[in-house]
Design a protein around this motif. Structure first.
Motif, PDB file in Angstrom:
ATOM      1  N   LEU A  75      14.827   7.985 -10.353  1.00 16.19           N
ATOM      2  CA  LEU A  75      14.161   7.416  -9.176  1.00 16.19           C
ATOM      3  C   LEU A  75      14.254   5.887  -9.183  1.00 16.19           C
ATOM      4  CD1 LEU A  75      10.896   9.561  -8.898  1.00 16.19           C
ATOM      5  CD2 LEU A  75      12.843   9.584  -7.327  1.00 16.19           C
ATOM      6  N   LEU A  76      14.014   5.297 -10.335  1.00 14.65           N
ATOM      7  CA  LEU A  76      14.033   3.845 -10.430  1.00 14.65           C
ATOM      8  C   LEU A  76      15.447   3.288 -10.281  1.00 14.65           C
ATOM      9  CD1 LEU A  76      11.434   3.384 -13.308  1.00 14.65           C
ATOM     10  CD2 LEU A  76      11.094   3.004 -10.872  1.00 14.65           C
ATOM     11  N   ASP A  77      16.427   4.005 -10.818  1.00 17.48           N
ATOM     12  CA  ASP A  77      17.819   3.563 -10.667  1.00 17.48           C
ATOM     13  C   ASP A  77      18.233   3.580  -9.197  1.00 17.48           C
ATOM     14  OD1 ASP A  77      18.123   3.167 -13.375  1.00 17.48           O
ATOM     15  OD2 ASP A  77      19.230   5.037 -13.748  1.00 17.48           O
ATOM     16  N   ILE A  78      17.848   4.638  -8.490  1.00 20.25           N
ATOM     17  CA  ILE A  78      18.163   4.723  -7.056  1.00 20.25           C
ATOM     18  C   ILE A  78      17.486   3.578  -6.311  1.00 20.25           C
ATOM     19  CG2 ILE A  78      17.822   6.092  -4.962  1.00 20.25           C
ATOM     20  CD1 ILE A  78      18.063   8.616  -6.744  1.00 20.25           C
ATOM     21  N   ASP A  79      16.216   3.327  -6.636  1.00 27.72           N
ATOM     22  CA  ASP A  79      15.484   2.248  -5.967  1.00 27.72           C
ATOM     23  C   ASP A  79      16.154   0.899  -6.228  1.00 27.72           C
ATOM     24  OD1 ASP A  79      13.095   1.365  -4.466  1.00 27.72           O
ATOM     25  OD2 ASP A  79      12.643   0.303  -6.325  1.00 27.72           O
ATOM     26  N   GLU A  80      16.566   0.650  -7.449  1.00 29.49           N
ATOM     27  CA  GLU A  80      17.222  -0.622  -7.775  1.00 29.49           C
ATOM     28  C   GLU A  80      18.521  -0.787  -7.003  1.00 29.49           C
ATOM     29  OE1 GLU A  80      17.534  -0.916 -12.040  1.00 29.49           O
ATOM     30  OE2 GLU A  80      15.728  -2.196 -12.098  1.00 29.49           O
ATOM     31  N   ARG A  81      19.288   0.272  -6.875  1.00 28.32           N
ATOM     32  CA  ARG A  81      20.548   0.176  -6.126  1.00 28.32           C
ATOM     33  C   ARG A  81      20.295  -0.111  -4.651  1.00 28.32           C
ATOM     34  NH1 ARG A  81      22.212   4.635  -9.246  1.00 28.32           N
ATOM     35  NH2 ARG A  81      22.009   6.037  -7.455  1.00 28.32           N
ATOM     36  N   ARG A  82      19.145   0.329  -4.150  1.00 30.05           N
ATOM     37  CA  ARG A  82      18.798   0.086  -2.748  1.00 30.05           C
ATOM     38  C   ARG A  82      18.147  -1.281  -2.535  1.00 30.05           C
ATOM     39  NH1 ARG A  82      15.753   5.763  -1.178  1.00 30.05           N
ATOM     40  NH2 ARG A  82      17.605   7.104  -0.980  1.00 30.05           N
ATOM     41  N   GLY A  83      17.944  -2.012  -3.592  1.00 26.15           N
ATOM     42  CA  GLY A  83      17.332  -3.338  -3.468  1.00 26.15           C
ATOM     43  C   GLY A  83      16.023  -3.495  -4.213  1.00 26.15           C
ATOM     44  N   GLY A  84      15.499  -2.400  -4.775  1.00 28.59           N
ATOM     45  CA  GLY A  84      14.314  -2.479  -5.615  1.00 28.59           C
ATOM     46  C   GLY A  84      13.002  -2.680  -4.883  1.00 28.59           C
TER      47      GLY A  84
END
Length: 235
Positions: A75-84
């Motif tokens: 979940l956190l990796d996806i969020d970071e790729r989207r801009g965090g």
């Protein structure tokens, strides 16, 4: 405050899932809060979508610590790729000195936004027009947690960078407690949003208090996660 917001958020999510009486429902809550589909999460984990669905529905045995760690990291990796955005939101709440159980969302906007546009976006009904018709941020608060845990001086920190904002209160029955609590705060926010109410369910004295202090008062029954998503699109 955590020096590493990502690590702090990971610990929080993992703890909630592991300790929950319904780990699948808690996982689903965080996944939807991060606006990640089952398919996206499954792809990140290199499993089929049915695996994620089975865990969330309880058809599979509760995930162990190792799998919970993988789920949270995904979940956190996806969020970071989207801009965090979600990681930064967690950091903003903590930097203001609050637990994220009290302050659900705190955001500053790049430019001021007309209140009419904001209310349209979240399907809110304005009951009383305020003295100011634009805002430059929002704070969403769990009213029960805020009223039972915050001191009067703590409310000033809820403003973030400016009082030129919308204060949104969840867990509202008629709106009495939030509006009475705001009587001790000076200055008041530009607007107050009460979540979960229709105009007919609003405390009968609420409009008079809003008029007296000059803030816009609105109500909405829209889904809280939809509201947060729409508000962030205004930022």
């Amino acid at each position: 405050m955590d020096n590493d917001p990502r690590a702090g958020l990971a610990e929080r999510i993992a703890g909630e899932i592991t300790l929950s009486s319904d780990p699948g429902a808690t996982l689903r809550k965080w996944r939807t809060d991060f606006e990640v589909s089952q398919t996206e999460l499954a792809t990140e984990l290199d499993v089929s979508s049915s695996v994620v669905s089975d865990y969330e529905s309880g058809r599979r045995e509760s995930p162990g610590i190792a799998l919970v760690s993988r789920l949270v990291r995904a979940l956190l990796d996806i969020d970071e790729r989207r801009g965090g955005d979600h990681i930064r939101q967690y950091a903003r709440v903590l930097s203001a000195g609050f637990d994220s159980d009290v302050v659900l969302d705190l955001q500053e906007y790049a430019t001021t936004v007309p209140l009419a546009d904001l209310y349209d976006a979240i399907d809110a009904t304005e009951v009383v027009a305020g003295d100011r018709d634009r805002v430059s941020g929002h704070t969403i608060i769990d009213s029960i947690e805020a009223i039972t845990r915050l001191r009067s001086e703590d409310f000033y920190r809820l403003y973030g960078q400016s009082t030129n904002r919308v204060f949104g209160f969840t867990n509202v029955s008629r709106g009495e407690s939030p509006l009475v609590a705001l009587r001790v705060v000076n200055p008041t926010p530009n607007a107050v949003l009460l979540h979960g109410l229709s105009p007919d369910e609003l405390w009968e004295h609420a409009p008079a208090l809003a008029k007296r202090d000059g803030f816009s008062l609105a109500v909405t029954t829209a889904d809280i996660e939809d509201i947060r998503s729409e508000l962030h699109s205004l930022a």
